[in-house]
Scaffold this active site. Sequence first.
Site, PDB file in Angstrom:
ATOM      1  N   GLU A   1     -12.198  13.028  13.792  1.00 31.89           N
ATOM      2  CA  GLU A   1     -11.600  13.325  12.490  1.00 31.89           C
ATOM      3  C   GLU A   1     -12.415  14.440  11.839  1.00 31.89           C
ATOM      4  O   GLU A   1     -13.271  15.057  12.464  1.00 31.89           O
ATOM      5  CB  GLU A   1     -11.546  12.075  11.595  1.00 31.89           C
ATOM      6  CG  GLU A   1     -10.450  11.095  11.971  1.00 31.89           C
ATOM      7  CD  GLU A   1     -10.100  10.141  10.841  1.00 31.89           C
ATOM      8  OE1 GLU A   1     -10.510  10.397   9.681  1.00 31.89           O
ATOM      9  OE2 GLU A   1      -9.416   9.130  11.107  1.00 31.89           O
TER      10      GLU A   1
ATOM     11  N   HIS B   1       0.807  -1.219   0.000  1.00 31.29           N
ATOM     12  CA  HIS B   1       0.000   0.000   0.000  1.00 31.29           C
ATOM     13  C   HIS B   1       0.842   1.271   0.000  1.00 31.29           C
ATOM     14  O   HIS B   1       0.335   2.354   0.307  1.00 31.29           O
ATOM     15  CB  HIS B   1      -0.940  -0.002   1.207  1.00 31.29           C
ATOM     16  CG  HIS B   1      -2.301   0.539   0.897  1.00 31.29           C
ATOM     17  ND1 HIS B   1      -3.243  -0.163   0.197  1.00 31.29           N
ATOM     18  CD2 HIS B   1      -2.875   1.726   1.164  1.00 31.29           C
ATOM     19  CE1 HIS B   1      -4.340   0.565   0.070  1.00 31.29           C
ATOM     20  NE2 HIS B   1      -4.139   1.724   0.650  1.00 31.29           N
TER      21      HIS B   1
ATOM     22  N   ASP C   1      -7.401   4.204   9.313  1.00 29.09           N
ATOM     23  CA  ASP C   1      -8.749   4.195   8.736  1.00 29.09           C
ATOM     24  C   ASP C   1      -9.001   2.946   7.900  1.00 29.09           C
ATOM     25  O   ASP C   1     -10.139   2.491   7.778  1.00 29.09           O
ATOM     26  CB  ASP C   1      -8.960   5.435   7.868  1.00 29.09           C
ATOM     27  CG  ASP C   1      -9.143   6.697   8.699  1.00 29.09           C
ATOM     28  OD1 ASP C   1      -9.461   6.574   9.893  1.00 29.09           O
ATOM     29  OD2 ASP C   1      -8.964   7.797   8.152  1.00 29.09           O
TER      30      ASP C   1
END
Length: 539
Positions: free
Chosen positions: A278, A102, A165
Amino acid sequence: MNREMTTSFLLITFAICKLIIAVGLNVGPSQLLRIGAIDFDGHLTVHSSDLASVSSDFGMLKSPEEPLAVLHPSSAEDVARLVRTAYGSAMAFPVSARGHGHSINGQAAVGRNGVVVEMNHRETRTPESLVRAEEMYVDVWGGELWVDVLKKTLEHGLAPKSWTDYLYLSVGGTLSNAGISGQAFHHGPQISNVLELDVVTGKGEVMRCSEEENTKLFHGVLGGLGQFGIITRARISLEPAPQRVRWIRVLYSSFKVFTEDQEYLISLHGQLKFDYVEGFVIVDEGLVNNWRSSFFSRHNPVKISSVSSNGSVLYCLEITKNYHDSDSETIDQEIEILMKKLNFIPTSVFTTDLQYVDFLDRVHKAELKLRSKNLWEVPHPWLNLFVPKSRISDFDKGVFKGILGNKTSGPILIYPMNKDKWDERSSAVMPDEEVFYLVALLRSALKDGEETQKLEYLKDQNRRIMEFCQQAKIDVKQYLPHHATPEEWVAHFGDKWDQFRSLKAEFDPRHILATGQRIFQNPSLSLFPPSSSSSSASW
């Protein structure tokens, strides 16, 4: 040498000879042949499909380049055997650990002369996670995905305290950076919740480290971008897992009021607080219903026009309160008390209630939808910045209300964190203020999209943002950093640079590990051509 090992050795020998003839190698063939002779518990492969699978990453910003081989280890000792071979070779070849792939800018790449260690637990026969419920921790393989850690710990009614997340990231990958989400204001990043590590250093040594043992390596590896060792085991602190989550979003038209409310919420640390804080910026209507929004029903999408008449930038505060089924009678009262202190647009309250695991895994559900539309495997020129609290208003004016215009091509996260929840001894770098913000521009580039969605446009926008910060003297720090020159890396680490360089000399003196980060160059490894850009995005 058994039959299976002999076959593997011959295949690797054949592949190496083909590479020498076809493209030439900077590593001596006699050293490379030693790799095939190692008696791994896992397996080493040169199969074309395996090489291709590790040749690119989520960012898709670099041209794919296949490595020499891929190791699927079964143990830390497998990783150590490979690294010891690299370290002991006449011309040290690069070794890089890969979790879920990633990264954005090829940080896990090794070039055609190196070996990738495929750490993903789902692809290897590595040790299973071990939960010690009475001691409130779990031991996990470095390549384990956080979603699998969650499933394992929930069997015991427990869960890690701090998250990212997106859960389909490897433990070793996030701990090599920091690992942040909306819980970080209270629990700190994931690297602040690690009790112990097993690390394979650049010399091929397997070292156990913690606050009490090999302390220097322990803190150096956490946030160390893979430069000092490969994490093969991590001991993660746990807490009792809630059953449900009340998920709330409210909107603001004033950036000043929005940030004041965020900063107030992260100052709360008692029982009466939100568990996750957030936020994100809305500069076009599509954003509020984008891939992060499993929150809103597709039958009832949110319309910016319902809360803003002039089409200006809006800001969304995203907060949650965890609870158990037995708390259902008091949760409404607690939330009401907290919400009374906030100054959002009164008509903009959106609330949903869901299982704890569904909230944590919310982004993956959106990922599946994008994959079904062939919109996931596209270039991602992401830019993640830590911005000091004292300059966040200037950043808003110059970037959110300036450079970005009214099109974003993806979510823009913004939320504050408390520096005292970060351990200064780690290698992670942050602004020198007690409160700082993450600003994450998580954009996707579309080849056939509008001009504002194309890769070169978004990369140029990232460059302009970095230039604006430099000219305005906003001392931002890249999170998951990507820099092109040694001078930029020295500036990035600032006061931590001397210690960082010293740790590299001690634990990876031949610069074998994580060469894709481009922090240190081994003169014998001409893997990467000079970059023409010094301010590319990263994740």
